[in-house]
Write an enzyme that holds these catalytic residues in place. Structure first.
Site, PDB file in Angstrom:
ATOM      1  N   GLU A 268      31.670  58.811 -88.677  1.00 52.61           N
ATOM      2  CA  GLU A 268      30.936  58.464 -87.463  1.00 52.61           C
ATOM      3  C   GLU A 268      29.771  59.441 -87.302  1.00 52.61           C
ATOM      4  O   GLU A 268      29.970  60.647 -87.252  1.00 52.61           O
ATOM      5  CB  GLU A 268      31.894  58.582 -86.280  1.00 52.61           C
ATOM      6  CG  GLU A 268      31.322  58.090 -84.992  1.00 52.61           C
ATOM      7  CD  GLU A 268      32.352  58.136 -83.858  1.00 52.61           C
ATOM      8  OE1 GLU A 268      33.067  59.139 -83.742  1.00 52.61           O
ATOM      9  OE2 GLU A 268      32.415  57.154 -83.109  1.00 52.61           O
TER      10      GLU A 268
ATOM     11  N   LYS B  29      39.091  66.134 -66.217  1.00 55.26           N
ATOM     12  CA  LYS B  29      38.185  67.138 -66.786  1.00 55.26           C
ATOM     13  C   LYS B  29      37.081  66.397 -67.542  1.00 55.26           C
ATOM     14  O   LYS B  29      37.268  65.912 -68.641  1.00 55.26           O
ATOM     15  CB  LYS B  29      38.897  68.076 -67.768  1.00 55.26           C
ATOM     16  CG  LYS B  29      37.966  69.226 -68.174  1.00 55.26           C
ATOM     17  CD  LYS B  29      38.125  69.687 -69.605  1.00 55.26           C
ATOM     18  CE  LYS B  29      37.198  69.097 -70.602  1.00 55.26           C
ATOM     19  NZ  LYS B  29      35.750  69.377 -70.470  1.00 55.26           N
TER      20      LYS B  29
ATOM     21  N   GLU C  57      41.384  57.399 -77.220  1.00 53.22           N
ATOM     22  CA  GLU C  57      40.295  56.486 -77.585  1.00 53.22           C
ATOM     23  C   GLU C  57      39.338  57.335 -78.403  1.00 53.22           C
ATOM     24  O   GLU C  57      38.647  58.186 -77.865  1.00 53.22           O
ATOM     25  CB  GLU C  57      39.654  55.926 -76.312  1.00 53.22           C
ATOM     26  CG  GLU C  57      38.953  54.604 -76.561  1.00 53.22           C
ATOM     27  CD  GLU C  57      37.517  54.790 -76.989  1.00 53.22           C
ATOM     28  OE1 GLU C  57      37.298  54.928 -78.212  1.00 53.22           O
ATOM     29  OE2 GLU C  57      36.643  54.806 -76.125  1.00 53.22           O
TER      30      GLU C  57
ATOM     31  N   CYS D  67      30.978  54.881 -79.283  1.00 50.59           N
ATOM     32  CA  CYS D  67      32.117  54.848 -80.213  1.00 50.59           C
ATOM     33  C   CYS D  67      32.281  53.478 -80.859  1.00 50.59           C
ATOM     34  O   CYS D  67      32.737  53.371 -81.987  1.00 50.59           O
ATOM     35  CB  CYS D  67      33.380  55.263 -79.487  1.00 50.59           C
ATOM     36  SG  CYS D  67      33.623  54.402 -77.941  1.00 50.59           S
TER      37      CYS D  67
HETATM   38  P1  NAP Z   1      35.138  66.212 -78.187  1.00 51.00           P
HETATM   39  O1  NAP Z   1      34.885  67.598 -78.637  1.00 51.00           O
HETATM   40  O2  NAP Z   1      36.299  65.492 -78.679  1.00 51.00           O
HETATM   41  O3  NAP Z   1      35.118  66.259 -76.575  1.00 51.00           O
HETATM   42  C1  NAP Z   1      35.655  65.276 -75.737  1.00 51.00           C
HETATM   43  C2  NAP Z   1      36.309  65.942 -74.535  1.00 51.00           C
HETATM   44  O4  NAP Z   1      37.425  66.727 -74.977  1.00 51.00           O
HETATM   45  C3  NAP Z   1      35.396  66.895 -73.791  1.00 51.00           C
HETATM   46  O5  NAP Z   1      35.701  66.843 -72.423  1.00 51.00           O
HETATM   47  C4  NAP Z   1      35.774  68.237 -74.397  1.00 51.00           C
HETATM   48  O6  NAP Z   1      35.461  69.338 -73.595  1.00 51.00           O
HETATM   49  C5  NAP Z   1      37.273  68.065 -74.531  1.00 51.00           C
HETATM   50  N1  NAP Z   1      37.893  68.996 -75.487  1.00 51.00           N
HETATM   51  C6  NAP Z   1      37.297  69.743 -76.454  1.00 51.00           C
HETATM   52  N2  NAP Z   1      38.217  70.489 -77.091  1.00 51.00           N
HETATM   53  C7  NAP Z   1      39.401  70.219 -76.527  1.00 51.00           C
HETATM   54  C8  NAP Z   1      40.738  70.674 -76.752  1.00 51.00           C
HETATM   55  N3  NAP Z   1      41.030  71.560 -77.697  1.00 51.00           N
HETATM   56  N4  NAP Z   1      41.733  70.165 -75.996  1.00 51.00           N
HETATM   57  C9  NAP Z   1      41.470  69.253 -75.061  1.00 51.00           C
HETATM   58  N5  NAP Z   1      40.234  68.800 -74.775  1.00 51.00           N
HETATM   59  C10 NAP Z   1      39.219  69.264 -75.509  1.00 51.00           C
HETATM   60  O7  NAP Z   1      33.897  65.342 -78.494  1.00 51.00           O
HETATM   61  P2  NAP Z   1      32.391  65.806 -78.378  1.00 51.00           P
HETATM   62  O8  NAP Z   1      32.157  67.236 -78.667  1.00 51.00           O
HETATM   63  O9  NAP Z   1      32.008  65.351 -77.049  1.00 51.00           O
HETATM   64  O10 NAP Z   1      31.762  64.955 -79.568  1.00 51.00           O
HETATM   65  C11 NAP Z   1      32.066  65.222 -80.946  1.00 51.00           C
HETATM   66  C12 NAP Z   1      32.225  63.918 -81.695  1.00 51.00           C
HETATM   67  O11 NAP Z   1      33.268  63.133 -81.117  1.00 51.00           O
HETATM   68  C13 NAP Z   1      31.006  63.006 -81.620  1.00 51.00           C
HETATM   69  O12 NAP Z   1      30.029  63.340 -82.541  1.00 51.00           O
HETATM   70  C14 NAP Z   1      31.651  61.676 -81.882  1.00 51.00           C
HETATM   71  O13 NAP Z   1      31.827  61.447 -83.251  1.00 51.00           O
HETATM   72  C15 NAP Z   1      32.991  61.770 -81.230  1.00 51.00           C
HETATM   73  N6  NAP Z   1      32.998  61.147 -79.898  1.00 51.00           N
HETATM   74  C16 NAP Z   1      33.632  59.956 -79.717  1.00 51.00           C
HETATM   75  C17 NAP Z   1      33.614  59.349 -78.487  1.00 51.00           C
HETATM   76  C18 NAP Z   1      34.277  58.057 -78.220  1.00 51.00           C
HETATM   77  O14 NAP Z   1      33.917  57.402 -77.255  1.00 51.00           O
HETATM   78  N7  NAP Z   1      35.231  57.620 -78.993  1.00 51.00           N
HETATM   79  C19 NAP Z   1      32.960  59.954 -77.431  1.00 51.00           C
HETATM   80  C20 NAP Z   1      32.330  61.183 -77.628  1.00 51.00           C
HETATM   81  C21 NAP Z   1      32.378  61.763 -78.856  1.00 51.00           C
HETATM   82  P3  NAP Z   1      34.018  70.028 -73.680  1.00 51.00           P
HETATM   83  O15 NAP Z   1      33.263  69.413 -72.585  1.00 51.00           O
HETATM   84  O16 NAP Z   1      34.247  71.454 -73.475  1.00 51.00           O
HETATM   85  O17 NAP Z   1      33.441  69.744 -75.041  1.00 51.00           O
END
Ligand code: NAP
Ligand code: MG
Length: 476
Positions: free
Chosen positions: A378, A170, A245, A279
């Site tokens: 972050e 996904k 991660e 990240c």
């Molecule tokens: P996120 O909300 O954690 O999303 C990452 C993935 O998880 C997406 O595919 C998301 O789907 C999915 N997801 C969301 N809610 C979920 C749930 N309840 N159960 C399972 N999967 C779920 O991250 P983001 O919105 O992309 O970014 C928010 C923050 O996360 C950023 O500002 C950053 O600080 C951090 N981040 C970290 C990394 C890293 O590489 N470590 C990468 C991206 C973001 P959707 O597509 O529907 O959102």
């Protein structure tokens, strides 16, 4: 327009059982560039079923067959090079040079590295009193974020394929199109049906469904800490293996014998690359007190080397991925000023002449204390902080004063000091003097940056279970 209203399940593109769709926006133009289907739990169930059915035969394929499959994927990935670059530039807004040299290239490297690591990987070891056999972990659910549409997907998929584990992916709703190209690549090279399944959809439906599904054995997630926590909670109900991660707030420790301009360039590069949406970006720059002014001057001097603007132009910094991400970054810039940090460059608002697109100003705060919110959380944007230190021990203490531990960076000349700092940072990956990438080396976090390791042979281990065999009748 890219309209992809189907999921890829059991070797076929099939219609979604629901009719909800989501628009995908180009963050540089704010224009809609296509649509995806938001899958349902029923779509996910079909994908899990297909993966379960593929498991018995795929997990028993030979190492040689899987090496060949990974090599074919890498070759076909190369054939799709220009499309991958264009797609990532459109959906993420990364400058074409970054789309090519970072995004395209990382995906390629994960597939070819997995093939190499697999060649030397031992699934059966004679350890004296016992044997160890490594078996596929089973059906694996992969959930990926938007910031590296080919890197995070490819490292997970390549490792899973190397281990003989079928997957359901996904990808992030914000950047789903690169994963469509990957799916077409797997289809073209003949990945056996059910081994790779793509279900597009929201985190709350498909992501949540993956982490709680009783027929999924392992979940590998990259993204935010908050979602990582939910995934662990969900997975606990079926004692599912979990790899996470998550984020980071990595230190860049500049030693007093470093070339000031090179060090400043490295610091700026961290927030320029992918607009700081990385990240493992270093966003706490630790500078000796005696070097502070020279370093600040050097930052101002090198910043014009990083123009912000149209990712299709000759720019090094593109927009942020979304309006939401832009708002988050703005609120952190406000927060830093409230906390008493001093803006050296940048600030809130859009760079001049860039009213359309989610562009933020590259922003460097100085006079930062490590306890400030901007030094602890972050930000995921082109924002960094300068923090001073007076001794190497103090630098190490500040570097480790964080809940995160994904990466660390050291810049300087004296090998003894470089070794001391690099060896003492509590993080999964430490780079000295901007060393080149090595895709064979493990990637992952200490502390709240995650659980587990990806890339190369350590990445393959994630998709395996380990069996000890005692009294096992070996070869006659
Ligand atoms: P996120 O909300 O954690 O999303 C990452 C993935 O998880 C997406 O595919 C998301 O789907 C999915 N997801 C969301 N809610 C979920 C749930 N309840 N159960 C399972 N999967 C779920 O991250 P983001 O919105 O992309 O970014 C928010 C923050 O996360 C950023 O500002 C950053 O600080 C951090 N981040 C970290 C990394 C890293 O590489 N470590 C990468 C991206 C973001 P959707 O597509 O529907 O959102
Ligand atoms: Mg999200």
């Amino acid at each position: 327009m890219r309209n992809y209203l189907q999921h890829y399940i059991n070797g076929e593109w099939i219609d979604s059982t629901g009719n909800e769709t989501e628009e995908v926006i180009n963050p540089a133009t704010e224009e809609v560039i296509g649509k995806i289907s938001l899958g349902t739990k029923e779509d996910l169930d079909k994908a899990v079923q297909a993966a379960r059915e593929a498991f018995p035969s795929f997990s028993q394929t030979s190492k040689e067959e899987r090496v060949e499959m990974l090599e074919k994927i890498a070759a076909e990935y190369e054939n799709r090079k220009q499309e991958i670059i264009d797609t990532i530039t459109d959906e993420l807004g990364s400058p074409v040079s970054i789309s090519e040299n970072v995004h395209y290239s990382m995906g390629y490297n994960h597939f070819s590295q997995a093939a190499e690591s697999l060649k030397n990987f031992s699934f059966f070891e004679d350890r004296g009193g016992h044997f160890v056999q490594k078996d596929s972990v089973g059906v694996s659910g992969l959930i990926t974020p938007w910031n590296f549409p080919t890197n995070q997907t490819s490292t997970k998929i390549a490792s899973a394929f190397a281990a003989g584990s079928p997957v359901i992916l996904k990808p992030a709703e914000l950047t789903p199109f690169a994963a469509i190209i990957l799916t077409e690549i797997f289809d073209k090279v003949g990945v056996p049906k059910g081994v790779f399944n793509l279900v597009n959809g929201s985190g709350s439906v498909i992501g949540d469904g993956i982490s709680s599904h009783p027929d999924i054995d392992f979940v590998s997630f990259t993204g935010s800490g908050a979602v990582g926590q939910k995934i662990m909670e969900n997975a606990s109900h079926t004692i599912k293996k979990v790899a996470l991660e998550l984020g980071g707030k990595s230190p860049l420790v500049i030693l007093d014998d470093a070339d000031v301009e090179d060090a400043a360039r490295s610091a700026v590069n961290h927030i320029a690359n992918n607009s700081g949406q990385v990240c493992s970006a270093a966003t706490r720059v630790l500078v000796p007190s005696s070097m502070k002014e020279a370093f600040e001057d050097a930052v101002k001097k090198v910043l014009p080397e990083y123009p912000v603007g149209d990712p299709r132009g000759d720019n090094r910094i593109g927009p942020l991925v979304s309006k939401k991400q832009w708002d988050t970054v703005q609120s952190y810039i406000e927060k830093g000023q409230e906390e008493g940090a001093r803006l050296l460059v940048g600030g809130t608002g859009k760079p001049e002449g860039l009213e359309t697109g989610y562009y933020a100003k590259p922003t460097v705060f100085t006079d930062v204390d490590n306890s400030m919110v901007i030094a602890q959380e972050e930000i995921f944007g082109p924002v960094t902080t300068i923090i001073t230190y007076d001794s190497i021990d103090e630098a190490i203490e500040i570097a480790n004063d964080t809940v995160y531990g994904l990466a660390g960076y050291v810049f300087g000349k004296d090998p003894k000091n470089l070794r001391k700092v690099a060896g003492s940072i509590r993080a999964g990956r430490v780079k000295v003097n901007d060393a080149e990438a090595d895709f064979a080396g493990p990637f992952g976090g200490y502390k709240q940056s995650g659980i587990g390791r990806e890339w190369g042979d350590y990445g393959i281990e994630e998709y395996l279970e380990v069996k000890t065999l005692l009294g096992f009748p070996s070869e006659d």
